[in-house]
Design a protein around this motif. Structure first.
Motif, short mmCIF file in Angstrom:
data_model
loop_
_atom_site.label_atom_id
_atom_site.label_comp_id
_atom_site.label_asym_id
_atom_site.label_seq_id
_atom_site.Cartn_x
_atom_site.Cartn_y
_atom_site.Cartn_z
N TYR A 39 0.85 -1.19 0.00
CA TYR A 39 0.00 0.00 0.00
C TYR A 39 0.88 1.24 0.00
O TYR A 39 1.91 1.25 0.69
N ASP A 74 -12.81 10.28 7.47
CA ASP A 74 -11.92 9.11 7.40
C ASP A 74 -12.36 8.12 8.47
O ASP A 74 -12.33 8.46 9.66
N ASN A 76 -10.86 5.77 9.78
CA ASN A 76 -9.77 5.53 10.74
C ASN A 76 -9.72 6.59 11.83
O ASN A 76 -9.08 6.39 12.86
N MET A 158 -5.24 2.01 11.84
CA MET A 158 -5.68 1.82 10.46
C MET A 158 -6.54 0.57 10.37
O MET A 158 -6.10 -0.52 10.77
N ALA A 159 -7.76 0.73 9.86
CA ALA A 159 -8.72 -0.38 9.68
C ALA A 159 -8.91 -1.19 10.96
O ALA A 159 -9.04 -2.40 10.92
N ASN A 160 -8.91 -0.50 12.10
CA ASN A 160 -9.09 -1.14 13.42
C ASN A 160 -8.07 -2.24 13.68
O ASN A 160 -8.34 -3.17 14.44
N ASP A 161 -6.91 -2.14 13.06
CA ASP A 161 -5.83 -3.12 13.24
C ASP A 161 -4.93 -2.65 14.38
O ASP A 161 -4.22 -1.67 14.25
#
Length: 173
Positions: A39, A74, A76, A158-161
């Motif tokens: 990415y 966003d 995030n 980021m993306a609940n990671d």
């Protein structure tokens, strides 16, 4: 030297991806895991172009930088940890993502000019706050962000990671 920003077109994608790759290599050299998983991909940058949110830094007619200026919330940034966003929680904002300066232009303080122009575009579009994030190890970007007037606000994922943590910043216009 003539410097300005303009919206990216489909024809700009190869130059934009070359700059993204240079940014990826610079992050790797600094042992920062950001952007090391592929990415942003061509399709991410193409999506920015298609949505008219891709902005280029032009220096003497050449593409010297690429960035996305998002005008939609966003996901995030919905939850922030160890801090809070300033102002009204429901206020609209822009966010700056996927920003990189071509390696041949480093050290010329062009990021300051680029951020200033992205802030002007945000203000002209009616937004009064901008958010941005970067990896906790990315000291270079943190310096640029705070120099541009942004204040550290907390941590986002980021993306609940839980393994993909970022420092979040905000500036009120």
């Amino acid at each position: 030297m003539t410097n300005y920003v303009r919206q990216a077109t489909d024809a700009d994608l190869p130059a934009m991806m070359a700059i993204i790759e240079q940014g990826r290599q610079a992050l790797a050299a600094d042992q920062i895991p950001q952007w090391q998983d592929g990415y942003p991909l061509d399709r991410d940058i193409q999506a920015d172009i298609n949505a008219q949110r891709a902005w280029l830094l032009i220096v003497n007619g050449d593409i010297a930088g690429t960035a996305a200026l998002l005008t939609t919330p966003d996901p995030n940034y919905q939850k922030i940890y160890q801090g809070s966003w300033a102002g009204d929680a429901d206020a609209t904002y822009t966010s700056i993502h996927r920003i990189a300066i071509a390696s041949g232009y480093h050290g010329q303080h062009l990021a300051d000019f680029y951020f200033s122009n992205l802030m002007t575009l945000s203000y002209a579009a009616g937004f009064r706050q901008i958010r941005v994030d970067t990896h906790a190890l990315n000291q270079r970007m943190q310096h640029i962000i705070t120099k541009a007037g942004f204040n550290y606000r907390g941590i986002v994922y980021m993306a609940n990671d839980a393994t993909d943590q970022r420092n979040a910043y905000q500036v009120m216009l």
